[in-house]
Design a protein around this motif. Structure first.
Motif, PDB file in Angstrom:
ATOM      1  N   SER A  59       1.151  -1.254   0.171  1.00 21.89           N
ATOM      2  CA  SER A  59      -0.217  -0.312   0.184  1.00 21.89           C
ATOM      3  C   SER A  59       0.759   1.223  -0.120  1.00 21.89           C
ATOM      4  O   SER A  59       0.270   2.330  -0.423  1.00 21.89           O
ATOM      5  N   TYR A 161       0.170  -0.325   7.925  1.00 16.47           N
ATOM      6  CA  TYR A 161      -1.437   0.645   6.880  1.00 16.47           C
ATOM      7  C   TYR A 161      -1.294   2.161   7.380  1.00 16.47           C
ATOM      8  O   TYR A 161      -1.326   2.992   7.769  1.00 16.47           O
ATOM      9  N   ASN A 166      -2.640   4.765   5.481  1.00 16.86           N
ATOM     10  CA  ASN A 166      -4.266   4.505   4.934  1.00 16.86           C
ATOM     11  C   ASN A 166      -4.949   4.327   5.795  1.00 16.86           C
ATOM     12  O   ASN A 166      -5.901   3.709   5.503  1.00 16.86           O
ATOM     13  N   GLU A 182     -10.898   5.101   9.656  1.00 12.05           N
ATOM     14  CA  GLU A 182     -11.292   5.546   8.171  1.00 12.05           C
ATOM     15  C   GLU A 182     -10.582   4.440   7.420  1.00 12.05           C
ATOM     16  O   GLU A 182      -9.098   4.690   8.235  1.00 12.05           O
ATOM     17  N   PHE A 183     -10.908   3.924   6.353  1.00 11.89           N
ATOM     18  CA  PHE A 183     -10.151   2.304   6.107  1.00 11.89           C
ATOM     19  C   PHE A 183     -10.198   2.842   4.723  1.00 11.89           C
ATOM     20  O   PHE A 183     -11.694   2.899   4.570  1.00 11.89           O
ATOM     21  N   ASN A 184      -9.305   2.539   3.745  1.00  8.45           N
ATOM     22  CA  ASN A 184      -9.957   2.554   2.244  1.00  8.45           C
ATOM     23  C   ASN A 184     -10.177   0.725   1.521  1.00  8.45           C
ATOM     24  O   ASN A 184     -10.896   0.685   2.937  1.00  8.45           O
ATOM     25  N   ALA A 185     -11.477   0.800   1.167  1.00 14.72           N
ATOM     26  CA  ALA A 185     -11.410  -0.696   0.662  1.00 14.72           C
ATOM     27  C   ALA A 185     -10.801  -1.689   0.935  1.00 14.72           C
ATOM     28  O   ALA A 185     -10.682  -2.640   0.864  1.00 14.72           O
ATOM     29  N   ARG A 186      -9.551  -1.407   0.002  1.00 13.16           N
ATOM     30  CA  ARG A 186      -8.129  -2.647   0.525  1.00 13.16           C
ATOM     31  C   ARG A 186      -7.938  -3.307   1.968  1.00 13.16           C
ATOM     32  O   ARG A 186      -7.463  -4.238   2.103  1.00 13.16           O
ATOM     33  N   ARG A 188      -9.490  -2.342   4.636  1.00 15.79           N
ATOM     34  CA  ARG A 188     -11.231  -3.128   4.536  1.00 15.79           C
ATOM     35  C   ARG A 188     -10.946  -4.119   4.658  1.00 15.79           C
ATOM     36  O   ARG A 188     -10.985  -5.191   5.715  1.00 15.79           O
ATOM     37  N   ARG A 258     -18.689   1.249   3.715  1.00 13.34           N
ATOM     38  CA  ARG A 258     -17.714   1.995   2.692  1.00 13.34           C
ATOM     39  C   ARG A 258     -17.135   2.571   3.786  1.00 13.34           C
ATOM     40  O   ARG A 258     -15.618   2.432   3.872  1.00 13.34           O
ATOM     41  N   ARG A 259     -17.774   2.730   5.110  1.00 16.89           N
ATOM     42  CA  ARG A 259     -16.704   3.155   5.836  1.00 16.89           C
ATOM     43  C   ARG A 259     -16.889   2.280   6.853  1.00 16.89           C
ATOM     44  O   ARG A 259     -17.625   1.772   7.744  1.00 16.89           O
TER      45      ARG A 259
END
Length: 270
Positions: A59, A161, A166, A182-186, A188, A258-259
């Motif tokens: 990442s 991360y 990220n 907060e995480f991005n999709a990958r 998460r 998403r979150r």
């Protein structure tokens, strides 16, 4: 060096004794069992730990990371390639420690591989008695080791991360001790799968609590008592269902949301 020296002295003494007694093949088989147990365990542990750290390391998008600033305002910069140096060596050390620890139970693995049925079943679960003699110790050992490795992989991946930016921690009004994450999709998905695996391992440990009742000493008598069978065992089954459902919810929540604040399964378990 001292550890290997002590092991070498013991092995040399045993080798001389088995040669003199005419049972050298027995000693050779024990050595092969120890080496095989250590090699397989250490190898799988290294692949699991390093694979997760490597996935988290992917990442990174910048060669340098700014972790903060000093008192005089100068930025604290870390080269991202240092993570590449830490990941394999850290994973290797933990894998070797795990392999050495598990290799001490080589006799239990031989019992697991060569155990035969006794032809007598217990009256509670209907399992052959050989399960408690040959199978249960290994399943219990593997569950504990796998849970620890998964927890270390989760902590290490989360740390990578977090350093890479990220993962964002934000304070919320009224929740000073419970920040928003907060995480991005990958990220998460990766962390959710590790949390889901943790919950599945906890579920497996809970399933082992049932057979463990038959091997426990309550102080008055040995084995499962009336309260264990009619009160504790139903609670174990309910807990098992909750943990499995929590593991599925943790993975599902990461995919559809998403979150992601916390894994739903972890919240249920707590």
């Amino acid at each position: 060096l001292f550890t290997l020296l002590g092991w070498g002295v013991d092995a040399w003494t045993d080798w001389l004794w088995f040669v003199e007694a005419g049972y050298l093949p027995v000693f050779e088989k024990s050595i092969r069992a120890q080496v095989l147990t250590f090699g397989v365990t250490a190898g799988l542990a290294f692949l699991f730990l390093y694979g997760n750290l490597r996935l988290a390391r992917a990442s990174f998008r910048q060669p340098q990371l700014v972790l903060g600033s000093t008192v005089d305002g100068r930025p604290v910069i870390v080269e991202s390639r240092r993570i590449d140096n830490f990941a394999p060596y850290g994973s290797l050390v933990l894998a070797l420690m795990t392999g050495l620890s598990v290799a001490g139970d080589w006799m239990e693995f031989l019992k697991f591989a060569y155990g035969v049925p006794f032809g007598v079943t217990d009256p509670i679960f209907g399992r052959d008695i050989s399960f408690y003699v040959f199978r249960f110790p290994i399943w219990d050992e593997l569950q504990a080791r796998m849970f620890m490795l998964t927890l270390l992989a989760l902590i290490g991946s989360f740390g990578v991360y977090l350093i890479s930016g990220n993962v964002v921690l934000e304070n919320r009004w009224g929740f000073a001790l419970w920040p928003r994450v907060e995480f991005n999709a990958r990220v998460r998905l990766h962390l959710a799968l590790l949390v889901s695996l943790l919950l599945l391992l906890l579920a497996f440990g809970t399933w082992l609590d049932g057979p463990r009742m038959l091997l426990s000493d309550s102080g008055v008598f040995f084995g499962a008592g009336y309260a264990d069978i009619h009160a504790r065992l139903p609670f174990i089954r309910v807990k098992l269902v909750i943990l499995v459902a929590g593991a599925l919810m943790a993975a599902l929540h990461a995919v559809v949301s998403r979150r992601w604040l916390l894994p739903s399964g972890l919240a249920i378990y707590v």
